[in-house]
Design a protein around this motif. Structure first.
Motif, PDB file in Angstrom:
ATOM      1  N   GLY A 124       6.536  37.888 -15.486  1.00  0.00           N
ATOM      2  CA  GLY A 124       5.703  38.529 -16.198  1.00  0.00           C
ATOM      3  C   GLY A 124       4.973  37.268 -17.172  1.00  0.00           C
ATOM      4  N   GLY A 125       5.264  36.275 -16.991  1.00  0.00           N
ATOM      5  CA  GLY A 125       4.657  35.174 -17.909  1.00  0.00           C
ATOM      6  C   GLY A 125       5.554  34.486 -18.957  1.00  0.00           C
ATOM      7  N   GLU A 126       6.666  35.244 -19.038  1.00  0.00           N
ATOM      8  CA  GLU A 126       7.709  34.728 -20.240  1.00  0.00           C
ATOM      9  C   GLU A 126       8.541  33.536 -19.624  1.00  0.00           C
ATOM     10  OE1 GLU A 126       7.872  37.709 -18.531  1.00  0.00           O
ATOM     11  OE2 GLU A 126       7.120  39.141 -20.250  1.00  0.00           O
ATOM     12  N   SER A 127       9.225  32.998 -20.346  1.00  0.00           N
ATOM     13  CA  SER A 127      10.206  31.877 -19.954  1.00  0.00           C
ATOM     14  C   SER A 127      11.529  32.484 -20.071  1.00  0.00           C
ATOM     15  CB  SER A 127       9.683  30.796 -21.248  1.00  0.00           C
ATOM     16  OG  SER A 127       8.434  30.095 -20.554  1.00  0.00           O
ATOM     17  N   SER A 128      12.209  31.750 -19.276  1.00  0.00           N
ATOM     18  CA  SER A 128      13.995  31.808 -19.518  1.00  0.00           C
ATOM     19  C   SER A 128      14.417  30.437 -19.646  1.00  0.00           C
ATOM     20  CB  SER A 128      14.288  32.301 -18.139  1.00  0.00           C
ATOM     21  OG  SER A 128      15.791  32.299 -18.046  1.00  0.00           O
ATOM     22  N   TYR A 129      15.478  30.533 -20.390  1.00  0.00           N
ATOM     23  CA  TYR A 129      16.197  29.378 -20.768  1.00  0.00           C
ATOM     24  C   TYR A 129      17.546  29.055 -20.430  1.00  0.00           C
ATOM     25  CZ  TYR A 129      11.750  28.873 -23.380  1.00  0.00           C
ATOM     26  OH  TYR A 129      10.453  28.683 -23.704  1.00  0.00           O
ATOM     27  N   ALA A 130      17.881  27.931 -20.060  1.00  0.00           N
ATOM     28  CA  ALA A 130      19.386  27.638 -19.660  1.00  0.00           C
ATOM     29  C   ALA A 130      19.912  26.940 -20.892  1.00  0.00           C
ATOM     30  CB  ALA A 130      19.757  26.939 -18.326  1.00  0.00           C
TER      31      ALA A 130
END
Length: 293
Positions: free
Chosen positions: A140-146
């Motif tokens: 969706g264009g968002e970002s995910s972070y580890a």
């Protein structure tokens, strides 16, 4: 985010050249003071297999491996954390890319083991899952972070979880923010330091003389990330506890400059005055001098 991906690729480069990866373990893990990983090719791709090695040179196969997941297996790190128990951890990483969906990043999977016998170590599924994650763009264009990839941060998170604390402590949150700030990953700072987390930290670790350093850094990081309203809220709480803090004057002035230049100039002038009084006039940025006039 780019630096994390780059470091993983460096690890893979070593494997591609056919080199084994060796880590010294300090403290040791149930008598093992070394771990070795080797890349083994199969019909799917490269698989990373590891062995724990004790002081006598005896080798014990690690139950899990880094398997190819849409790409060759890579190793991020391997180390030991000592808490109430002693834990051995290693982290696998592989690139994920689906250009048509806008997905591009790195998946990290951490394996956490305990045991009293190298021949029968056991994986802790809950801790392993908590320290794993995906870093990159989503469909969706968002970002995910580890958040818990680096050794220092993962170690602190594990010790918090060991004592039954699922929420990030102030010390852990501070480390995460400073790491992202160092990499100029301002989107990650904004994502991590939302209002909900700030409020939770303030309840569990109220702003006080012993916590002002962390909260001042949070305010600065939020300001650098464009979150001026929340940054100002945090920094004003710090000011109530430590009003004479010199760097705080500058941080508040910088945040205010975007929406209240008149009030901002007051703080810039206070900062300039304190710096001159301390004999540090040469350290005052030219931009600050201009804004204070």
């Amino acid at each position: 985010m780019r630096e994390i991906i780059f470091s993983v690729l460096l690890f893979w480069s070593a494997l591609a050249l056919g080199k084994n990866l060796n880590y010294s373990l300090s403290p040791d893990f149930v008598g093992a003071n070394k771990v070795e990983f080797i890349a083994v090719g199969d019909e799917v791709g490269e698989v990373l297999k590891g062995s724990l090695i004790d002081g006598g040179g005896r080798r014990y196969k690690i139950p899990d491996v880094c398997e190819p997941e849409g790409g060759n297996a890579e190793l991020s790190d391997a180390y030991v954390v000592k808490g109430k128990k002693t834990y051995f951890l290693f982290t696998c990483a592989w690139s994920i890319q689906h250009s048509g969906l806008g997905i591009k990043g790195v998946q990290y999977e951490t394996f956490v083991y305990t045991g009293s016998n190298l021949a029968a170590i056991e994986k802790n599924d809950a801790l392993s899952q908590a320290l794993s994650g995906y870093e990159g763009s989503l469909e969706g264009g968002e970002s995910s972070y580890a958040w818990y990839v680096s050794r220092k941060i993962a170690s602190k998170k594990l010790l918090d979880l060991e004592v039954g604390e699922p929420k990030d402590s102030l010390a852990l949150a501070h480390d995460i923010v400073l790491a992202r700030l160092k990499n100029e990953d301002y989107e990650a700072v904004s994502s991590y330091l939302g209002s909900e987390r700030i409020n939770q930290l303030d309840v569990d670790f109220p702003v006080s003389k012993s916590t002002v350093v962390a909260y001042n850094d949070f305010g600065y990081a939020l300001g650098r990330s464009g979150e001026n309203d929340l940054a100002y809220k945090v920094l004003k709480k710090v000011e109530k506890v430590s009003p004479g803090r010199v760097v705080l004057k500058l941080n508040i002035a910088d945040v205010l400059w975007g929406f209240d230049k008149e009030q901002s100039r007051i703080y810039y002038k206070e900062y300039v005055g304190l710096m001159k009084k301390a004999g540090k006039e040469k350290l005052i940025p030219e931009e600050v001098l201009e804004r204070s006039e």
